[in-house]
Scaffold this active site. Structure first.
Site: not given
Ligand code: NCD
Length: 450
Positions: A55-56, A84, A106, A134
């Protein structure tokens, strides 16, 4: 003069007024997602994803494309120079150099986005750093509450599941506390909010944890030690009736469920025998009659499929709303919309340590792996006595002895001399022996020696 680059590393980086203004823009974008391609033509967003995402990443990329911009992606990090041995600091300098105009990152280590923001010439957006924060998921979650409930102030939000390792929860509680929402935690036993988060809620947001009588939440809270996080103001307490078992939770506006973050579990974690599960039966509780059910997704078994058709379940809608809110975030950080309101309201001053060793002992903090380029960074929790949090992962630093990088003297952290050291000159030590090892001297007369 070119305005300073704004980053979105923590939810603290936005004022409440800015967050509300982002909602307004998101709502305008959502009214016709295809009508905004004139906003970011010629601009490129780089996705740098060192951890799995559906999703993100896709909602950010969709948002950038809908704004008329372009996207470059490194999501399979094994295929990049990270394999590397390239440091994050170097990667960020390269990608931020000419490749892109905004960087969405991320990473599995806490503080990675903070580190990136210190090397990147372009805005860095934290798309999740380990178990830490997040912020864009939180903006999406707050946007959903604002749309569904019409306000965030004073609403009652129950947080369930793994509150310890869920980064979405940490950014969310800080924001809910600032908005003055009431938070009820019904964690999976052993997966309560981490102490550093609770301490910050207490010290900086005036929020106190008190025992909650969650009997009206029914089965959901049966095995959980429910905690109610309350802004200490008496008029807000009057929202609840106080029984012998604590503050009773009467009516819930939103129930936010999270999955077990098994990828972050360590050997010391209690094995989960039975993880919380939400089904229609649990949702029969009177207090949950009108509650919207939220989840950042992905879900496993913690929300049963029988809830999917329930009108209270909004988790798929919640994910869809990730696109317009991320369009607003991108357009704002790229300078394509003006929010016309005041900026930061939280003191996010960070100080670099000019001598000494890294004082952070947190195993998954980025400062412990990116040792080549990184200087220790801290944020002061208090000056009297000197207490500090790691500027990357936010965990409290153990520093009973503090030094001054100019005089090279050291002192007890609660001495009169310690309080006179300028924050930019502070050096944190875990012992006198460590201070001596770095060539610092005990002050002869502590009161006058700084
Ligand atoms: C979340 C995350 O990556 O922290 N997912 C997201 O970004 N919607 C929640 C999760 O992974 O449980």
């Amino acid at each position: 003069m070119k305005p300073a680059t704004r980053h979105l590393v923590s939810i603290d980086d936005l004022s409440l007024a800015e967050i509300r203004a982002l909602f307004e823009h998101a709502q305008a974008f959502a009214s016709d997602l295809r009508a905004w391609s004139h906003l970011c033509p010629g601009l490129i967003s780089a996705s740098l994803f060192y951890e799995a995402s559906t999703r993100t990443r896709l909602s950010f990329e969709s948002a950038m494309l809908r704004l008329g911009g372009g996207v470059i992606t490194a999501a399979e990090m094994k295929s990049t120079s990270a394999s590397k041995g390239e440091s994050l600091a170097d990667t960020v300098r390269v990608v931020g150099g000419a490749y892109a105009d905004v960087l969405v990152l991320r990473h599995a280590s806490e503080g990675a986005a903070r580190l990136a923001s210190r090397f990147s010439p372009i805005p860095v957006i934290n798309a999740g750093d380990g178990a830490h924060e997040h912020p864009t998921q939180t903006l999406c979650d707050l946007y959903n509450l604002w749309l569904e409930r019409g306000r965030i102030e004073g609403i009652n939000v129950v947080l369930a599941g793994d509150l310890r390792y869920s980064r979405t929860i940490h950014s969310f509680v800080y924001a809910l506390a600032r908005f003055g929402a009431n938070i009820v935690c019904t964690p999976q036993p052993g997966f309560e909010l981490p102490p550093y988060v609770v301490q910050r809620l207490r010290e900086e947001f005036g929020v106190e944890p008190v025992r909650a009588d969650a009997s009206r939440l029914g089965e959901l809270a049966e095995s959980s030690d429910a905690v109610y996080l309350t802004p200490q103001k008496p008029h807000q307490l009057s929202l609840f009736t106080e029984g012998s078992k604590g503050l009773a939770v009467e009516r819930v506006d939103a129930l936010y469920m999270t999955r077990p973050q098994t990828e972050r579990f360590t050997d010391g974690d209690a094995p989960i025998t039975k993880y919380q599960q939400l089904s229609k039966r649990q949702m029969n509780a009177e207090s949950l009659k009108d509650a919207v059910v939220m989840h950042p997704l992905p879900r496993r078994d913690e929300i049963q499929p029988d809830m999917d058709e329930d009108p209270r379940s909004i988790y798929f809608k919640q994910a869809a709303r990730g696109v317009p809110i991320r369009m607003a975030i991108l357009a704002f950080l790229l300078g394509r919309i003006d929010l016309k309101v005041g900026g930061k309201e939280i003191d996010t001053r960070f100080h670099e340590m000019l001598a000494g060793d890294n004082p952070c002992a947190h195993p998954s903090c980025i400062s412990r792996t990116e040792t080549r380029h990184v200087r220790p960074l801290f944020r002061l929790a208090s000056r009297f006595p000197v207490r500090a949090y790691c500027g990357y992962c936010s965990q409290e630093l153990h520093a009973p002895v503090v030094g001054c990088s100019t005089t090279r003297h050291f002192h007890d952290r609660d001495s009169a001399a310690a309080r006179k050291i300028r924050p930019d000159h502070l050096v944190l030590f875990h012992s006198e022996a460590q201070a001596l090892q770095h060539g610092f001297q005990p002050a002869a007369n502590t009161a006058n020696s700084v």
